[in-house]
Every structure is written in C-alpha cells, then in structure tokens.
Design a protein around this motif. Structure first.
Motif, PDB file in Angstrom:
ATOM      1  N   ILE A 181     -27.693  34.488 -35.633  1.00 13.85           N
ATOM      2  CA  ILE A 181     -26.873  33.353 -36.208  1.00 13.85           C
ATOM      3  C   ILE A 181     -26.571  32.383 -35.146  1.00 13.85           C
ATOM      4  CG2 ILE A 181     -25.755  34.897 -37.853  1.00 13.85           C
ATOM      5  CD1 ILE A 181     -23.407  35.233 -36.161  1.00 13.85           C
ATOM      6  N   ARG A 182     -26.330  31.312 -35.730  1.00  6.32           N
ATOM      7  CA  ARG A 182     -25.898  30.010 -35.092  1.00  6.32           C
ATOM      8  C   ARG A 182     -24.803  29.502 -35.398  1.00  6.32           C
ATOM      9  NH1 ARG A 182     -31.417  26.966 -33.802  1.00  6.32           N
ATOM     10  NH2 ARG A 182     -30.959  26.645 -35.973  1.00  6.32           N
ATOM     11  N   LEU A 183     -23.821  29.477 -34.754  1.00  8.19           N
ATOM     12  CA  LEU A 183     -22.400  28.754 -35.281  1.00  8.19           C
ATOM     13  C   LEU A 183     -22.150  27.544 -34.443  1.00  8.19           C
ATOM     14  CD1 LEU A 183     -20.651  32.332 -35.184  1.00  8.19           C
ATOM     15  CD2 LEU A 183     -21.512  31.369 -37.210  1.00  8.19           C
ATOM     16  N   THR A 184     -21.269  26.500 -35.104  1.00 10.36           N
ATOM     17  CA  THR A 184     -21.055  25.289 -34.218  1.00 10.36           C
ATOM     18  C   THR A 184     -19.677  25.154 -34.346  1.00 10.36           C
ATOM     19  OG1 THR A 184     -23.405  24.365 -34.374  1.00 10.36           O
ATOM     20  CG2 THR A 184     -21.568  23.034 -34.261  1.00 10.36           C
ATOM     21  N   GLY A 185     -18.768  24.795 -33.347  1.00 13.17           N
ATOM     22  CA  GLY A 185     -17.615  24.625 -33.469  1.00 13.17           C
ATOM     23  C   GLY A 185     -16.921  23.957 -32.111  1.00 13.17           C
ATOM     24  N   PHE A 186     -15.764  23.968 -32.088  1.00 12.32           N
ATOM     25  CA  PHE A 186     -15.072  23.646 -30.698  1.00 12.32           C
ATOM     26  C   PHE A 186     -14.469  24.819 -30.133  1.00 12.32           C
ATOM     27  CE2 PHE A 186     -11.861  22.781 -34.026  1.00 12.32           C
ATOM     28  CZ  PHE A 186     -10.696  23.427 -33.623  1.00 12.32           C
TER      29      PHE A 186
END
Length: 230
Positions: A143-148
C-alpha cells in the motif's frame, strides 16, 4: 478618511476571499472544493458593497461629519492580515488534539480492492479496512499512503491526514503508525510505501491506530488539497 472605513474593511475582506478562492487554490486549506463558487460569489459581493459604500460616503461628503472612534480603523488589520498572510492548513497540532476515542462502528466485509501493487489508499480508507474489515482485504497487499508526519513523545511516528466533511472546523484525524523507518521532521509531507501490520482484535482500541511496515518513505510536496473527505 474615517467615512471610508466601512468601505475599506469590506473591500479588504472581499479581496482576501477572492485571493484564496478565485485566484489560487488556498481555499482548499479551509473548505471542501465544492464550496469554491460560493466563496467567489461572497468575495465579489463584498467588493461590490465596498464600492457602493465608498460612493455613498463620497456623496455625503460636505453634508455631514463622520463620527466614530479612530480605533475603528484597527478592524482593518485582521482583514489585511488575511489578505496578505492566509493561515496555513491544519497540521500536527490539530491532529494531536483529537483524543483516540473510537468505538467499533460495525465490523464487516468491505468491497474488494483493485488489483495491482502498490495500491494508493487514503488514510481514512486504510484505517477503516485495517480496524473493521473482517475480510482482511489489506493482508498481503503493498500500500501507499500520503500525509504529514506526527510524532508521540516516545518517538512513535505516524503518517497523518485530516478528514473534513465541510470545512477545517469539523476536521478529524486519520493516521497510521509507521514502523521500520526513521521519522522525518514533524509536519513534513511524505508518501509511505509498505504493508499492513495487523494489531489487536477487529474493532478494538488495540487495533487503532493501524500500523504499516514501511519499505520506503519519500518526502513529497503538500498537495493543493491537504484534507481527505470524510
């Protein structure tokens, strides 16, 4: 000049709204994309009202004296600040204020995920599937997750996103604990690629926040829309 005070204040507020909505994507820091037309209409209306107020004040010049404390001009300062320095999007401080009070919302099966790895997921969807999906659809998937980045005092760190229904005022937090990689600086935007690490029973407090074993962590620019839709 005091007679033009209301007109100046209206013009500044209207210009600030138009700056973030009509001439940039900054409005996405505060509200959902669907509200953009209403912001543009509101900003335009305020500017037109400012012009009308200025014309009215000029027409009455010489017929009556303007009254009111000079301190009223200080009201223009917040509007000027909004025009010149729009507030940033919510970040780690806002995310950490929300207590992790999550009860089971109903464990069950979720729709099948698309084929292919890595699979791009929102933090909200990843969290829902990790905590409540009895079909364990995340098992074995990259999986690939984007956030801060947010971080606890003990060094545990998370990739985090704020979820909104309407605007930033109703934001809630979605996050995933990241293991197997060093933490970047807090509030850095990153894309984490890895696999789900099951923790706790479905729907339990022990399953939250979900965990991802990182294969890579890559810094990325903050997206135009920093929020996910709830």
């Amino acid at each position: 000049m005091r007679r033009y005070g209301p007109a100046v204040l209206l013009a500044l507020v209207g210009a600030a709204i138009l700056r973030v909505s009509a001439f940039s994507e900054l409005y996405l820091r505060y509200v959902q994309p669907g509200l953009r037309p209403w912001l543009v209409v509101s900003g335009t209306a305020l500017v037109l009202l400012a012009l009308a107020a200025g014309v009215t004040a000029r027409a009455h010049h010489g017929h009556e004296h303007a009254h009111g404390p000079r301190v009223a001009w200080l009201l223009t300062l917040p509007a000027l600040a909004l025009l010149l320095f729009p507030p940033p999007a919510l970040g780690s401080y806002s995310a950490e204020r929300e207590a992790a009070q999550r009860a089971a919302r109903g464990v069950g099966t979720f729709p099948a995920l698309p084929a292919g790895d890595p699979l791009d997921l929102t933090l909200g969807e990843f969290g829902s599937r990790a905590v409540y999906d009895s079909g364990r659809s995340l098992r074995g998937r990259t999986i690939r997750l984007t956030g801060f980045v947010t971080r606890d005092a003990d060094g545990t760190w998370y990739v985090t996103r704020l979820l909104v229904s309407c605007c930033a005022a109703d934001a809630s937090t979605a996050k995933a604990e990241v293991r197997g990689a060093d933490a970047p600086a807090v509030d850095t935007w990153v894309t984490v690629t890895g696999t789900w690490h099951p923790e706790g029973a479905l729907g339990s407090d022990a399953a939250w926040p979900p965990v991802v074993d990182a294969a890579s962590v890559r810094p990325v620019p903050q997206p135009d829309n920093p929020y996910e839709k709830r």
